[in-house]
Design a protein around this motif. Structure first.
Motif, PDB file in Angstrom:
ATOM      1  N   ILE A 119       7.395   4.827  -0.115  1.00 56.62           N
ATOM      2  CA  ILE A 119       7.357   3.684  -1.028  1.00 56.62           C
ATOM      3  C   ILE A 119       8.730   3.035  -1.140  1.00 56.62           C
ATOM      4  O   ILE A 119       8.868   1.801  -1.107  1.00 56.62           O
ATOM      5  CB  ILE A 119       6.843   4.133  -2.409  1.00 56.62           C
TER       6      ILE A 119
ATOM      7  N   TRP B 144       1.019   5.022  -6.762  1.00 53.61           N
ATOM      8  CA  TRP B 144       1.163   4.909  -5.307  1.00 53.61           C
ATOM      9  C   TRP B 144       1.697   6.223  -4.733  1.00 53.61           C
ATOM     10  O   TRP B 144       1.212   6.708  -3.706  1.00 53.61           O
ATOM     11  CB  TRP B 144       2.125   3.772  -4.962  1.00 53.61           C
ATOM     12  N   GLN B 145       2.692   6.781  -5.398  1.00 61.31           N
ATOM     13  CA  GLN B 145       3.265   8.048  -4.940  1.00 61.31           C
ATOM     14  C   GLN B 145       2.207   9.147  -4.959  1.00 61.31           C
ATOM     15  O   GLN B 145       2.122   9.952  -4.025  1.00 61.31           O
ATOM     16  CB  GLN B 145       4.438   8.438  -5.835  1.00 61.31           C
TER      17      GLN B 145
END
Length: 203
Positions: free
Chosen positions: A157, A131-132
């Motif tokens: 996040i 996700w990062q």
């Protein structure tokens, strides 16, 4: 091409994700997964010879892949502020529509010790890293330095996941709305002051 998951295997993975979201990792037992999914008991060790640990690990990976797909689609936008706003909006709606029962299955695994199954924490860590990476790529592509983009991606996040926990505890979407608003303003400022500033859609 990987083999298609059987119906019972798919149901068990989906049920595991749901139970992780609502009850956490410790309470997500094989018996509970079977009751929720309606899968036959004999199918557990047929599909998941590693038992509960394998079932939870694969559910974390699947849940991560589904959200990674959402984030990567959002990251294709030329307007990073709108993309991140949408990310927070989707989480707000998910938590609200579940009656504040549904959290993030990745966090459910990450926050527990799992000393007997360290692979679960690693699986959760891998999901967060993807996700990062997706948000970092979006911000870096649009002019922020690699380091700044990575730090902001981490903050996005962390803010979203923390807000999910607060929303559930407070039975309110206000924490998510507050986090989204602050992240929105931060991104607008960061993109406005980037080197060789260009036009950002929506500004």
């Amino acid at each position: 091409m990987s083999p298609r998951r059987s119906d019972s295997r798919e149901r068990m993975l989906r049920s595991t994700m749901t139970l992780l979201r609502e009850y956490g990792a410790s309470a997500t037992t094989v018996d509970r997964v079977l009751a929720d999914s309606g899968a036959p008991r004999g199918s557990v060790y047929h599909h998941f010879p590693g038992g509960r640990t394998q079932l939870v690990e694969e559910a974390v990976t699947l849940g991560g892949e589904l959200m990674t797909g959402v984030i990567e689609t959002l990251a294709e936008s030329d307007d990073p502020v709108e993309a991140v706003d949408t990310f927070f909006t989707r989480w707000r709606e998910r938590v609200r529509d579940s009656g504040y029962r549904s959290g993030c299955p990745i966090v459910a695994v990450a926050v527990e010790a799992n000393d007997d199954a360290p692979q679960l924490a690693r699986a959760a860590g891998d999901v967060f890293a993807r996700w990062q990476q997706a948000f970092t790529g979006l911000l870096n592509r649009l002019g922020l330095s690699e380091e700044r983009a990575r730090r902001l991606a981490t903050l996005i996040i962390a803010a979203e996941e923390g807000a999910v926990v607060m929303c559930r505890a407070q039975q309110s979407t206000v924490p998510m709305e507050d986090a989204a608003s602050e992240i929105h303003d931060l991104l607008v400022d960061a993109l406005a002051t980037r080197p060789e500033n260009g036009h950002i859609a929506g500004q």
